[in-house]
Design a protein around this motif. Sequence first.
Motif, PDB file in Angstrom:
ATOM      1  N   ALA A   1       0.842  -1.206   0.000  1.00 39.96           N
ATOM      2  CA  ALA A   1       0.000   0.000   0.000  1.00 39.96           C
ATOM      3  C   ALA A   1       0.877   1.255   0.000  1.00 39.96           C
ATOM      4  N   GLY A   2       1.961   1.234   0.767  1.00 38.89           N
ATOM      5  CA  GLY A   2       2.889   2.368   0.788  1.00 38.89           C
ATOM      6  C   GLY A   2       3.516   2.609  -0.576  1.00 38.89           C
ATOM      7  N   ALA A   3       3.886   1.540  -1.256  1.00 34.46           N
ATOM      8  CA  ALA A   3       4.496   1.658  -2.585  1.00 34.46           C
ATOM      9  C   ALA A   3       3.494   2.209  -3.599  1.00 34.46           C
ATOM     10  N   ILE A   4       2.255   1.765  -3.518  1.00 37.35           N
ATOM     11  CA  ILE A   4       1.219   2.270  -4.435  1.00 37.35           C
ATOM     12  C   ILE A   4       0.959   3.747  -4.151  1.00 37.35           C
ATOM     13  N   ALA A   5       0.904   4.138  -2.873  1.00 39.13           N
ATOM     14  CA  ALA A   5       0.712   5.551  -2.510  1.00 39.13           C
ATOM     15  C   ALA A   5       1.872   6.399  -3.028  1.00 39.13           C
ATOM     16  N   ALA A   6       3.070   5.852  -2.991  1.00 36.37           N
ATOM     17  CA  ALA A   6       4.239   6.585  -3.492  1.00 36.37           C
ATOM     18  C   ALA A   6       4.129   6.800  -4.993  1.00 36.37           C
ATOM     19  N   THR A   7       3.802   5.745  -5.716  1.00 35.63           N
ATOM     20  CA  THR A   7       3.688   5.825  -7.165  1.00 35.63           C
ATOM     21  C   THR A   7       2.525   6.715  -7.601  1.00 35.63           C
ATOM     22  N   ALA A   8       1.359   6.504  -7.007  1.00 35.47           N
ATOM     23  CA  ALA A   8       0.137   7.180  -7.457  1.00 35.47           C
ATOM     24  C   ALA A   8      -0.010   8.601  -6.922  1.00 35.47           C
ATOM     25  N   LEU A   9       0.497   8.833  -5.700  1.00 34.82           N
ATOM     26  CA  LEU A   9       0.258  10.121  -5.045  1.00 34.82           C
ATOM     27  C   LEU A   9       1.531  10.902  -4.741  1.00 34.82           C
ATOM     28  N   GLY A  10       2.686  10.332  -5.072  1.00 37.43           N
ATOM     29  CA  GLY A  10       3.946  11.028  -4.832  1.00 37.43           C
ATOM     30  C   GLY A  10       4.328  11.120  -3.365  1.00 37.43           C
ATOM     31  N   LEU A  11       3.828  10.188  -2.553  1.00 38.07           N
ATOM     32  CA  LEU A  11       4.133  10.197  -1.122  1.00 38.07           C
ATOM     33  C   LEU A  11       5.353   9.333  -0.846  1.00 38.07           C
ATOM     34  N   ASP A  12       5.896   9.465   0.343  1.00 39.16           N
ATOM     35  CA  ASP A  12       7.023   8.638   0.771  1.00 39.16           C
ATOM     36  C   ASP A  12       6.487   7.266   1.191  1.00 39.16           C
ATOM     37  N   ALA A  13       6.907   6.213   0.501  1.00 38.94           N
ATOM     38  CA  ALA A  13       6.376   4.868   0.735  1.00 38.94           C
ATOM     39  C   ALA A  13       6.554   4.412   2.175  1.00 38.94           C
ATOM     40  N   SER A  14       7.756   4.613   2.731  1.00 41.22           N
ATOM     41  CA  SER A  14       7.995   4.137   4.095  1.00 41.22           C
ATOM     42  C   SER A  14       7.189   4.929   5.117  1.00 41.22           C
TER      43      SER A  14
END
Length: 155
Positions: free
Chosen positions: A29-42
């Motif tokens: 979920a963190g990785a998808i948020a990083a890719t889709a929303l430009g957030l920090d995955a960790s």
Amino acid sequence: MNRLTNLVYPATVRAQLQVESKRAFFPLAGAIAATALGLDASEVTEALLERERLGSTAFGRGMALPHARIPGLSGVRGLFLQFSRPVDFDAIDALPVDLAFVLLSPVDAGADHLKALAQVSRFLRDDATVSRLRGARSSEAVYAILTGEEARDAA
């Protein structure tokens, strides 16, 4: 009918996702948020795990609503993840989870965070909608169900 157009985007909806376990779900979920929303995955992963430590966000009927507040986020956002096979999520009814709506809110979202949680839970209470979400075989089909696009296409 309740639509989730204010929370999800095509990039935040994934179908037939390979999820091996509840433990593996959060970094995914963190990785998808990083890719889709430009957030920090960790940062997203840790915030979701921190909330999950308070108690399972699986609310029954094979669904979970993990949620967290994320510094720097400009508005409430959602990820909708349909799993290719259900995984144990420590749900109150002991059913494994195959649908997860991840809700991410700004730190100061307050009432907006609570309103979004209520909106998503109302949407997921509809058995016909949940059945269609489970039957969808592509991210595009899931997105259409979440946003009501499928109704427009049929009209």
